[in-house]
Design an enzyme around this catalytic site. Structure first.
Site, PDB file in Angstrom:
ATOM      1  N   LYS A 143      12.515 -20.570  -1.482  1.00  0.00           N
ATOM      2  CA  LYS A 143      13.816 -20.230  -0.892  1.00  0.00           C
ATOM      3  C   LYS A 143      14.961 -20.772  -1.751  1.00  0.00           C
ATOM      4  O   LYS A 143      16.001 -20.138  -1.904  1.00  0.00           O
ATOM      5  CB  LYS A 143      13.928 -20.751   0.547  1.00  0.00           C
ATOM      6  CG  LYS A 143      12.984 -20.053   1.507  1.00  0.00           C
ATOM      7  CD  LYS A 143      13.529 -18.718   1.921  1.00  0.00           C
ATOM      8  CE  LYS A 143      12.581 -17.633   2.314  1.00  0.00           C
ATOM      9  NZ  LYS A 143      11.528 -17.809   3.221  1.00  0.00           N
ATOM     10  N   LYS A 203       8.816  -8.880   6.009  1.00  0.00           N
ATOM     11  CA  LYS A 203      10.006  -8.270   6.597  1.00  0.00           C
ATOM     12  C   LYS A 203      11.079  -7.986   5.562  1.00  0.00           C
ATOM     13  O   LYS A 203      11.814  -7.025   5.658  1.00  0.00           O
ATOM     14  CB  LYS A 203      10.591  -9.203   7.656  1.00  0.00           C
ATOM     15  CG  LYS A 203       9.707  -9.410   8.847  1.00  0.00           C
ATOM     16  CD  LYS A 203      10.498 -10.057   9.967  1.00  0.00           C
ATOM     17  CE  LYS A 203       9.601 -10.796  10.943  1.00  0.00           C
ATOM     18  NZ  LYS A 203       9.399 -12.207  10.554  1.00  0.00           N
ATOM     19  N   LYS A 215       2.600 -10.010  -0.510  1.00  0.00           N
ATOM     20  CA  LYS A 215       2.249  -9.742   0.887  1.00  0.00           C
ATOM     21  C   LYS A 215       3.269  -8.835   1.555  1.00  0.00           C
ATOM     22  O   LYS A 215       4.437  -8.791   1.156  1.00  0.00           O
ATOM     23  CB  LYS A 215       2.079 -11.059   1.659  1.00  0.00           C
ATOM     24  CG  LYS A 215       3.340 -11.853   1.850  1.00  0.00           C
ATOM     25  CD  LYS A 215       3.172 -12.904   2.947  1.00  0.00           C
ATOM     26  CE  LYS A 215       4.532 -13.345   3.457  1.00  0.00           C
ATOM     27  NZ  LYS A 215       4.553 -13.972   4.741  1.00  0.00           N
TER      28      LYS A 215
HETATM   29  P1  ADP Z   1       7.691 -12.350   7.249  1.00  0.00           P
HETATM   30  O1  ADP Z   1       6.939 -12.998   6.135  1.00  0.00           O
HETATM   31  O2  ADP Z   1       7.523 -10.903   7.268  1.00  0.00           O
HETATM   32  O3  ADP Z   1       9.119 -12.810   7.363  1.00  0.00           O
HETATM   33  P2  ADP Z   1       7.098 -14.276   9.255  1.00  0.00           P
HETATM   34  O4  ADP Z   1       7.218 -15.290   8.173  1.00  0.00           O
HETATM   35  O5  ADP Z   1       8.117 -14.290  10.341  1.00  0.00           O
HETATM   36  O6  ADP Z   1       6.994 -12.835   8.590  1.00  0.00           O
HETATM   37  O7  ADP Z   1       5.660 -14.376   9.889  1.00  0.00           O
HETATM   38  C1  ADP Z   1       5.294 -14.278  11.259  1.00  0.00           C
HETATM   39  C2  ADP Z   1       3.787 -14.397  11.383  1.00  0.00           C
HETATM   40  O8  ADP Z   1       3.152 -13.301  10.747  1.00  0.00           O
HETATM   41  C3  ADP Z   1       3.218 -15.643  10.708  1.00  0.00           C
HETATM   42  O9  ADP Z   1       2.133 -16.142  11.485  1.00  0.00           O
HETATM   43  C4  ADP Z   1       2.744 -15.148   9.373  1.00  0.00           C
HETATM   44  O10 ADP Z   1       1.725 -15.935   8.821  1.00  0.00           O
HETATM   45  C5  ADP Z   1       2.256 -13.750   9.734  1.00  0.00           C
HETATM   46  N1  ADP Z   1       2.367 -12.850   8.583  1.00  0.00           N
HETATM   47  C6  ADP Z   1       3.513 -12.403   8.005  1.00  0.00           C
HETATM   48  N2  ADP Z   1       3.255 -11.567   6.988  1.00  0.00           N
HETATM   49  C7  ADP Z   1       1.900 -11.470   6.911  1.00  0.00           C
HETATM   50  C8  ADP Z   1       1.013 -10.737   6.075  1.00  0.00           C
HETATM   51  N3  ADP Z   1       1.461  -9.923   5.136  1.00  0.00           N
HETATM   52  N4  ADP Z   1      -0.317 -10.873   6.278  1.00  0.00           N
HETATM   53  C9  ADP Z   1      -0.781 -11.678   7.259  1.00  0.00           C
HETATM   54  N5  ADP Z   1       0.002 -12.381   8.087  1.00  0.00           N
HETATM   55  C10 ADP Z   1       1.324 -12.300   7.930  1.00  0.00           C
END
Ligand code: ADP
Ligand code: TRP
Length: 334
Positions: A113, A198, A195
């Site tokens: 970040k 969002k 990965k």
């Molecule tokens: P993002 O990375 O999209 O902002 P978050 O960090 O808010 O999503 O993650 C919310 C939940 O979803 C967490 O438990 C995270 O580990 C899971 N998660 C997010 N992206 C993935 C992914 N591509 N594969 C598996 N789990 C994920």
């Protein structure tokens, strides 16, 4: 018998996608009958990276609605919004005294970040893992269903809990990341770059709010290649990802067919047709996402019901949180 306590949170920083579903929400739904579950929307955490809050309330409501649409039953679980539980902020304060600048600066998410938002390396970003530890410890949770990327934050939560217990007395059990498959699931972006997330490439991310045509378009554009050179090759990660998605939404026969086709392919004899595979995956994905999308949309329109659900979640979460914070105050302040 006392059920074990489970907790997890999702940041309301955008639309929920398949990574969130398969990495997180699917497990929440499975856990609701077996455990004492707390799930929440981490709106304080989102302020560390998204200081503009014009769309925050709407995003919070959407995450709540999508969680319910995915199968969470608010009679079985406590579903709440982080900022409705001030006890979390108080615990965060005590834990901050036990967290060291050096270790916080070393965490992968902080370093990432700090690189992506060099103009806003705020203290909230640095202490993000401390707030996350407070989220977990406030309910004395032991199982935390999260994706692979969260393992370091969990390790830090255990460190803070241990330091607290050592200094002030045994209040917190140790929390661990949890996934039914044993191995934590990771869904990749459809363009093969990292990965699914969002904030990354939106055309390569499948959202639970996507309409049928958008789903079809995104999947048909997913990255593939000319096929394997030799039979029984190891799949490149972007191909493996398509199979992973297929395993989740298509029938076992369908997965087997394409898997056999892949294993029988070699250069000059390409049996697998990625175009057909993606068409099939798109149709099965539409069947999977459609009911979730429709239920979530309906709930978001019913603000009366949504507000009632959120208020009820806040009450239940605060009753558990205040029990912990009273023990903590007594242990720390005497
Ligand atoms: P993002 O990375 O999209 O902002 P978050 O960090 O808010 O999503 O993650 C919310 C939940 O979803 C967490 O438990 C995270 O580990 C899971 N998660 C997010 N992206 C993935 C992914 N591509 N594969 C598996 N789990 C994920
Ligand atoms: N950091 C988590 C994520 O980015 C979200 C989160 C905040 C969380 N507090 C939590 C997850 C407590 C589990 C437990 O996905």
């Amino acid at each position: 018998m006392n059920k074990e306590t489970v907790l997890s949170g999702i940041r309301p920083t955008g639309f929920l996608h398949l990574g969130n579903y398969f990495g997180a929400m699917r497990n929440y739904v499975k856990m609701q009958d077996e455990y004492n579950c707390y799930f929440f929307v981490a709106n304080w955490h989102s302020l560390t990276t998204h200081p503009d809050t014009k769309e925050l309330r709407q995003a919070v409501n959407r995450v709540i609605a999508e969680n319910i649409a995915c199968g969470l039953d608010t009679e079985k679980v406590v579903l709440y919004v982080q900022s409705d539980v001030p006890e979390i902020a108080e615990l965060y304060l005590y834990l901050n005294m036990l967290a060291y600048k050096g270790e916080l600066e070393k965490t992968t998410t902080f370093k990432d970040k700090a690189r992506t938002q060099p103009d806003n390396v705020n203290a909230g970003l640095l202490t993000y893992p401390v707030l996350q530890a407070a989220d977990i410890l406030i309910h004395r949770a032991v199982k935390v269903p999260v994706g692979k990327d969260q393992e370091q934050n969990l390790e830090m939560a255990r460190n803070f809990a241990q330091r607290f217990n050592h200094r002030y007395g045994e209040i917190f059990p140790m929390p661990f990341a949890f996934n039914y498959g044993g191995e934590l699931v990771k869904i990749l972006s459809l363009d093969g770059n990292g990965k699914m997330s969002k904030s990354e490439n939106q055309l390569a991310t499948l959202y639970l709010a996507d309409d049928d045509e958008t789903i079809r378009k995104k999947i048909l554009k997913a990255k593939t290649d000319a096929g394997p050179d030799v039979p029984n090759s190891i799949k490149p990660d972007y191909i493996e990802n398509l199979f992973t998605l297929m395993q989740h939404v298509s029938s076992a026969d369908t997965v087997k067919k394409f898997n056999d086709d892949f294993n029988n392919s070699s250069s000059g004899n390409c049996v697998i047709r990625y175009g057909d595979m993606k068409k099939q995956l798109a149709e099965d994905m539409i069947k999977f996402i459609q009911p979730i999308r429709e239920k979530a949309t309906e709930l978001q329109r019913n603000t009366g019901l949504l507000n009632k659900i959120i208020a009820q979640g806040a009450d239940k979460a605060r009753s558990s949180a205040s029990a912990t914070i009273q023990l903590v105050r007594k242990a720390v302040l005497g």
